[in-house]
Design a protein around this motif. Sequence first.
Motif, PDB file in Angstrom:
ATOM      1  N   PHE A 161       0.881  -1.349   0.156  1.00 26.46           N
ATOM      2  CA  PHE A 161       0.445   0.442  -0.064  1.00 26.46           C
ATOM      3  C   PHE A 161       0.709   1.478   0.186  1.00 26.46           C
ATOM      4  CE2 PHE A 161      -4.226   1.353   1.580  1.00 26.46           C
ATOM      5  CZ  PHE A 161      -4.033   2.799   0.638  1.00 26.46           C
ATOM      6  N   ALA A 200     -14.274  11.255  -1.453  1.00 22.38           N
ATOM      7  CA  ALA A 200     -13.792  10.943   0.288  1.00 22.38           C
ATOM      8  C   ALA A 200     -15.250  10.031   0.387  1.00 22.38           C
ATOM      9  CB  ALA A 200     -13.698  11.795   0.948  1.00 22.38           C
ATOM     10  N   PHE A 209     -14.665   5.456   0.849  1.00 20.03           N
ATOM     11  CA  PHE A 209     -15.208   4.972   1.465  1.00 20.03           C
ATOM     12  C   PHE A 209     -16.230   3.755   1.406  1.00 20.03           C
ATOM     13  CE2 PHE A 209     -18.164   4.690   5.531  1.00 20.03           C
ATOM     14  CZ  PHE A 209     -17.532   4.917   6.313  1.00 20.03           C
ATOM     15  N   ALA A 234     -14.092   1.035   0.060  1.00 27.44           N
ATOM     16  CA  ALA A 234     -13.625   0.358   0.702  1.00 27.44           C
ATOM     17  C   ALA A 234     -14.796  -0.702   1.715  1.00 27.44           C
ATOM     18  CB  ALA A 234     -13.068   1.296   1.983  1.00 27.44           C
ATOM     19  N   CYS A 235     -16.110  -0.305   1.968  1.00 30.71           N
ATOM     20  CA  CYS A 235     -16.987  -0.811   2.275  1.00 30.71           C
ATOM     21  C   CYS A 235     -17.398  -2.298   1.077  1.00 30.71           C
ATOM     22  CB  CYS A 235     -18.544   0.250   3.116  1.00 30.71           C
ATOM     23  SG  CYS A 235     -17.337   0.611   4.488  1.00 30.71           S
ATOM     24  N   TYR A 248     -17.414  -4.679   0.879  1.00 34.57           N
ATOM     25  CA  TYR A 248     -18.029  -6.302   1.183  1.00 34.57           C
ATOM     26  C   TYR A 248     -19.434  -6.348   1.691  1.00 34.57           C
ATOM     27  CZ  TYR A 248     -18.419  -9.502   5.219  1.00 34.57           C
ATOM     28  OH  TYR A 248     -19.672 -10.553   6.071  1.00 34.57           O
ATOM     29  N   LEU A 266     -17.650   6.333  12.396  1.00 35.36           N
ATOM     30  CA  LEU A 266     -17.901   6.253  10.602  1.00 35.36           C
ATOM     31  C   LEU A 266     -16.644   4.819  10.583  1.00 35.36           C
ATOM     32  CD1 LEU A 266     -18.168   9.154   8.318  1.00 35.36           C
ATOM     33  CD2 LEU A 266     -19.476   7.178   8.215  1.00 35.36           C
ATOM     34  N   HIS A 267     -15.742   5.294  11.386  1.00 35.22           N
ATOM     35  CA  HIS A 267     -14.714   4.348  10.602  1.00 35.22           C
ATOM     36  C   HIS A 267     -14.646   3.149  11.325  1.00 35.22           C
ATOM     37  CE1 HIS A 267     -10.093   3.190   9.488  1.00 35.22           C
ATOM     38  NE2 HIS A 267      -9.990   3.537  11.704  1.00 35.22           N
ATOM     39  N   ALA A 273     -16.685   1.027   9.519  1.00 38.21           N
ATOM     40  CA  ALA A 273     -16.808   0.955   7.828  1.00 38.21           C
ATOM     41  C   ALA A 273     -15.490  -1.133   8.280  1.00 38.21           C
ATOM     42  CB  ALA A 273     -15.894   1.604   7.293  1.00 38.21           C
ATOM     43  N   PHE A 317     -17.877  -3.562   8.503  1.00 34.20           N
ATOM     44  CA  PHE A 317     -17.683  -3.861   7.299  1.00 34.20           C
ATOM     45  C   PHE A 317     -16.573  -4.736   6.679  1.00 34.20           C
ATOM     46  CE2 PHE A 317     -21.585  -0.355   6.266  1.00 34.20           C
ATOM     47  CZ  PHE A 317     -22.462  -1.228   6.927  1.00 34.20           C
ATOM     48  N   ARG A 318     -15.467  -4.695   7.697  1.00 35.46           N
ATOM     49  CA  ARG A 318     -14.705  -5.785   7.464  1.00 35.46           C
ATOM     50  C   ARG A 318     -13.947  -4.530   6.221  1.00 35.46           C
ATOM     51  NH1 ARG A 318     -16.717 -11.955   6.591  1.00 35.46           N
ATOM     52  NH2 ARG A 318     -17.953 -11.431   8.755  1.00 35.46           N
ATOM     53  N   ALA A 319     -14.114  -3.334   6.287  1.00 38.04           N
ATOM     54  CA  ALA A 319     -12.848  -2.306   4.759  1.00 38.04           C
ATOM     55  C   ALA A 319     -11.789  -2.898   5.317  1.00 38.04           C
ATOM     56  CB  ALA A 319     -13.588  -1.048   4.982  1.00 38.04           C
ATOM     57  N   ASP A 320     -11.074  -2.332   4.189  1.00 34.14           N
ATOM     58  CA  ASP A 320      -9.465  -2.373   4.973  1.00 34.14           C
ATOM     59  C   ASP A 320      -9.442  -0.648   5.784  1.00 34.14           C
ATOM     60  OD1 ASP A 320      -7.121  -1.353   4.452  1.00 34.14           O
ATOM     61  OD2 ASP A 320      -6.351  -2.551   2.497  1.00 34.14           O
ATOM     62  N   VAL A 335      -6.705   1.117   6.461  1.00 32.65           N
ATOM     63  CA  VAL A 335      -5.868   1.799   6.442  1.00 32.65           C
ATOM     64  C   VAL A 335      -6.903   3.166   5.064  1.00 32.65           C
ATOM     65  CG1 VAL A 335      -4.004   2.747   4.432  1.00 32.65           C
ATOM     66  CG2 VAL A 335      -4.384   0.641   6.600  1.00 32.65           C
ATOM     67  N   VAL A 336      -7.492   1.880   4.333  1.00 30.64           N
ATOM     68  CA  VAL A 336      -8.321   2.850   3.062  1.00 30.64           C
ATOM     69  C   VAL A 336      -9.050   3.713   3.611  1.00 30.64           C
ATOM     70  CG1 VAL A 336      -9.594   2.745   1.193  1.00 30.64           C
ATOM     71  CG2 VAL A 336      -7.457   1.313   1.308  1.00 30.64           C
ATOM     72  N   SER A 337     -10.294   2.851   5.021  1.00 27.94           N
ATOM     73  CA  SER A 337     -11.409   3.468   5.417  1.00 27.94           C
ATOM     74  C   SER A 337     -10.748   5.100   6.450  1.00 27.94           C
ATOM     75  CB  SER A 337     -12.084   2.815   6.453  1.00 27.94           C
ATOM     76  OG  SER A 337     -12.257   4.514   7.268  1.00 27.94           O
ATOM     77  N   VAL A 354      -8.126   6.404   5.369  1.00 32.25           N
ATOM     78  CA  VAL A 354      -8.011   8.032   4.445  1.00 32.25           C
ATOM     79  C   VAL A 354      -8.967   8.794   4.178  1.00 32.25           C
ATOM     80  CG1 VAL A 354      -7.352   8.532   2.088  1.00 32.25           C
ATOM     81  CG2 VAL A 354      -5.908   6.739   3.133  1.00 32.25           C
ATOM     82  N   ALA A 355     -10.294   7.733   3.680  1.00 32.84           N
ATOM     83  CA  ALA A 355     -11.593   8.348   3.243  1.00 32.84           C
ATOM     84  C   ALA A 355     -11.793   9.542   4.580  1.00 32.84           C
ATOM     85  CB  ALA A 355     -12.667   7.310   2.993  1.00 32.84           C
TER      86      ALA A 355
END
Lengths: 351, 317
Positions: free
Chosen positions: A80, A325, A329, A332-333, A335, B83-84, B87, B91-94, B96-98, B100-101
């Motif tokens: 990354f 943004a 977001f 990223a969600c 899933y 929110l973070h 996510a 929601f199992r988001a990455d 790091v990406v979350s 950054v968002a």
Amino acid sequence: MNIMSNKMINILVPVISIILGLLVGAVVMLISDYNPVTGYIALWNGIFGDSYVIGETIRQISPYILAGLAVAFAFRTGLFNIGVEGQLIVGWFAAAYVGMAFELPKIIHLPLALLAAAVAGALWGLIPGILKATLKVHEVIVTIMMNYIALHVVNALIKTISGGGFKTDRIHETASLRSEFLSNLTDYSTLHYGIFVALAMVVVMWFILEKTKSGYELKSVGFNENASQYAGMNVNKNIILAMVISGAFAGLGGAMEALGTFGNMSSMGGFTGIGFDGIAVALLGANTPLGVIFGATLFGSLKYGANNMPNAAGIPVEIVSIIIALVIFFVACGYIIRVGLIRLRNKKEAK
Amino acid sequence: MLDVLYFIVPITIASAAPLIFTAIGGVFSERSGVINIGLEGLMVMGAFIGILFNLFFAESLGAWTPWIALLVAMLVSALFATLHAVASISFRADQVVSGVAINMLGLAIALFSVKMIFGKGQTDFIQEKIPRFNIPYLQDIPIIGPMFFKLVYGSSIIAIAVAFIAWFVIYKTPFGLRLRSVGEHPMAADTMGIKVTKIRYIAVIISGGLAGIGGAVYSQTITNDFGHATINGQGFMALAAMIFGKWHPLGAMGAALFFGFAQALAISSSSIKILADIPAVYFHIFPYVLTILALAGFLGKSSAPKSLGNPYIKGNR
């Protein structure tokens, strides 16, 4: 009958994310007492309104493609690279410096300036690459720190070479990507040849990944480090190589600004944001070369088109940053969107 | 030499306080196993809300304004951090990406609101700043008294107190034990009946609240207004302090003080005789270089919580 194949779902996730981003953006405008319809019309006109803005939009897309390629390329090897911003900044400076400091015929000068940008970016990517490969230091934190180091070092360098000033001298015409032809074609916009450099790099990335042995190894390391090691690949070498190539793409993104858009470099109070938007571009494009073109076109257009929103609709340009943004977001969600889609599919199949 | 210290130490403490709050926020989140790159965005939100509240309520609340502004900033940033949490935990988001968002979103929302409310790129200046105190008795100690205990921002005192409280909470309470176990080995924690998801949510929300206070302290002591460059890397510097402090609250505080010292040197090096020849850029990049060295293991081994960055999926092995 299979209504939604898995491939279809892979395409639907980013599309749904974009739609959700735009919808939430509209809600934000509504809550803030702005009219989202006039807002989006202003955005549309800011992107496609006349040949001038189309030219400027394409100009904006070029660094976005390169930043997106940089993030995507590292991602394919399982890395990354948040340091695209810093790599872009050092590339910008290197190109601006070579462009102004030397006097050479165009056929040497322009490639040299581009090369300098790529090398500078590559070096900035090399450090986290080496640290990751040899000492297992996580590349995310190192690249973030390298961003700030780039910002401060480049600001200091600009001050030094300009004798205490805040911007470098303009580059010589021989290093410029500016194009009278493209500019005239688009009603005197600043559109320059950079877009062709960016598109060429898309082909380069595709070629490396799909047609070369090292590309195969890079992808393989990204899929499974241990298996690659077992198969006899040099994982450490590939990690470093991936960061170097990624940094080179980012550095070229900086060259777009140095040799095309601005023709110099001014000292910076903060980041350009292009590198971070590159993360969005790569994510949306699923880290494929073609996907990056798509993502860069979308985000580059939104970013440039937003400039029309304050005048035409009285809405601050930042609304577009909010939307970008939000799209990141939602991607990223992915899933949860995927789960929703699969449930929907199963329900339909049951009927 | 002493004159130099009288000058630098107060600036050090003032620049370190926001970093301490935010870095300790980071410790909570990452100890529970959730990467929080979003500290910068959470700080931006806190800085903005702090100034906004201060400007609108200064007349009715008077001297209480900056303190209540800190609380409001804490609440808003905690909410924003949810929110973070959603996510990255549900929601199992990455992560790091979350994060950054969150950074992009925080800055964008703050600037959007500033332009909407004030019609320009930055807010007005606040009138009710965070007050400075002389600490009774301690200020009378020769040499170190005037250096450390005269005209200290109230927020700096709270920052140091928060670091000790965080240490107590993380190392001496059942909640702290749960927090750490969830970050090290969530499955083992789950088998022991600890609610992994709940603990992680709480941790991320606490980190948002502390980062919000950090941002509001920064804007109400150092800049006194809010614009696009108000928070410019402080969140990432706090992240660096957390790593340099080895994910320990007191270590993070020490690192934050050290980075505050580097910032103070960068600001004032030109007026100090022995440092005037060293370009300020070295002081600027110092914290970042140091963090890379720390991570590379040149400054002692620092190891992150074992499950940092991995979403916990029940039933997976």
